[in-house]
Write a protein that holds these residues in place. Structure first.
Motif, mmCIF file in Angstrom:
data_model
loop_
_atom_site.group_PDB
_atom_site.id
_atom_site.type_symbol
_atom_site.label_atom_id
_atom_site.label_comp_id
_atom_site.label_asym_id
_atom_site.label_seq_id
_atom_site.Cartn_x
_atom_site.Cartn_y
_atom_site.Cartn_z
ATOM 1 N N THR A 142 54.202 67.436 29.686
ATOM 2 C CA THR A 142 54.321 66.121 29.047
ATOM 3 C C THR A 142 55.745 65.905 28.538
ATOM 4 N N LEU A 143 56.496 66.996 28.413
ATOM 5 C CA LEU A 143 57.907 66.903 28.036
ATOM 6 C C LEU A 143 58.735 66.635 29.286
ATOM 7 N N SER A 144 59.809 65.917 29.127
ATOM 8 C CA SER A 144 60.701 65.679 30.261
ATOM 9 C C SER A 144 61.364 66.990 30.670
ATOM 10 N N PHE A 145 61.914 67.013 31.873
ATOM 11 C CA PHE A 145 62.610 68.214 32.345
ATOM 12 C C PHE A 145 63.747 68.583 31.389
ATOM 13 N N GLN A 149 64.227 72.085 29.058
ATOM 14 C CA GLN A 149 65.433 72.919 29.040
ATOM 15 C C GLN A 149 65.950 73.106 27.618
ATOM 16 N N VAL A 150 65.971 72.016 26.862
ATOM 17 C CA VAL A 150 66.441 72.088 25.471
ATOM 18 C C VAL A 150 65.507 72.969 24.648
ATOM 19 N N LEU A 151 64.208 72.863 24.895
ATOM 20 C CA LEU A 151 63.232 73.703 24.192
ATOM 21 C C LEU A 151 63.536 75.175 24.415
ATOM 22 N N ASP A 152 63.800 75.557 25.671
ATOM 23 C CA ASP A 152 64.096 76.961 25.972
ATOM 24 C C ASP A 152 65.424 77.407 25.381
ATOM 25 N N ASP A 153 66.371 76.475 25.263
ATOM 26 C CA ASP A 153 67.681 76.819 24.692
ATOM 27 C C ASP A 153 67.618 76.952 23.174
#
Length: 262
Positions: A142-145, A149-153
């Motif tokens: 449901t999160l954008s791509f 990426q920002v979540l993992d960073d």
């Protein structure tokens, strides 16, 4: 108990105009899933039922979504992996209010399941089929791509420590300090406390013994190596004599277990 003193025979044909047929679609958690029935009624009196072999899929989804809104925390598999994803997003929501992160809780997700879960309910009719839904993947997508990426960073699920191990970070609700539980021998050589959220949020380190018992909590590794380490070493070296207990933990090589002797 009341008694009937006067009665008259009733011709069933006289009731025909009063009979109503109603389709019932509802989720019964105790009975194991979707109940689809056709009821014959007179007012609130149910005269008979029969299972529905075919029913409206939209109405069925509505019944499932209503059940999830009421009982979703038990019907869906909010396992630890899902909980950690929710807490990671909650943390970024609090730490970076300008980034427009959603505010997820298991309760709010259940109440708003139509917004994210409805497409996955097409073939669900049983409790166990709801439990099999991969909430982690569904929510993540449901999160954008870019958000993924920002979540993992900014809020990574794991942290690589000097020993090379990937240690899971335990995030807390609403942005409370994340916890990293790791054996202290795996941190030899690490002077600065690890941080997340682009270096803005230091994690709380739970230092563990070689037997994975909690030894100390710290957000100041430098101070621990200079002071607390030697007390811990004195206490645990006798219990774990085969493990590394160097005099200078900052210059020592980090190890995952017992270092092989040459």
């Amino acid at each position: 108990m009341g008694k009937i003193w006067l009665a008259a025979p009733l011709n069933p044909k006289d009731l025909a105009p009063l009979l109503k047929t109603r389709e019932v679609l509802e989720w019964d958690r105790k009975k194991g899933g979707l109940i689809a029935l056709s009821e014959v009624r007179i007012g609130s009196i149910v005269l008979g039922t029969r299972p529905l072999q075919k029913f409206d899929k939209v109405s069925a989804k509505t019944a499932i979504l209503e059940a999830i809104a009421e009982d979703g925390e038990m019907l869906l598999d909010f396992n630890q992996k899902v909980e950690q994803l929710i807490f990671r997003v909650q943390s970024l929501n609090k730490w970076n209010s300008d980034q427009n992160w959603p505010f997820w809780t298991s309760e709010s997700l259940c109440l708003n399941a139509k917004d994210w879960l409805e497409p996955y309910l097409d073939h669900v009719t049983k409790n166990e089929e709801l439990k099999k839904l991969d909430l982690f993947s569904i929510l993540l997508h449901t999160l954008s791509f870019e958000q993924q990426q920002v979540l993992d960073d900014l809020a990574p699920s794991h942290l690589t420590v000097p020993s090379g191990s990937q240690i899971p970070i335990e995030y807390k609700s609403e942005g409370e300090t994340p916890l990293l539980s790791v054996r202290l021998q795996e941190l030899f050589g690490l002077l600065e406390t690890p941080k997340v959220n682009d270096g803005k949020v230091p994690v709380l380190i739970e230092l563990l013994s070689p037997g994975y018992k909690s030894v100390q909590l710290t957000q100041d590794l430098k101070s621990f190596w200079a002071n607390g380490y030697f007390e811990v070493k004195k206490e645990l070296k006798r219990r774990y004599p085969k493990h590394e207990w160097p005099e200078d933990p900052i210059s020592a090589e980090a190890v995952r277990g017992v270092k092989k002797r040459v």
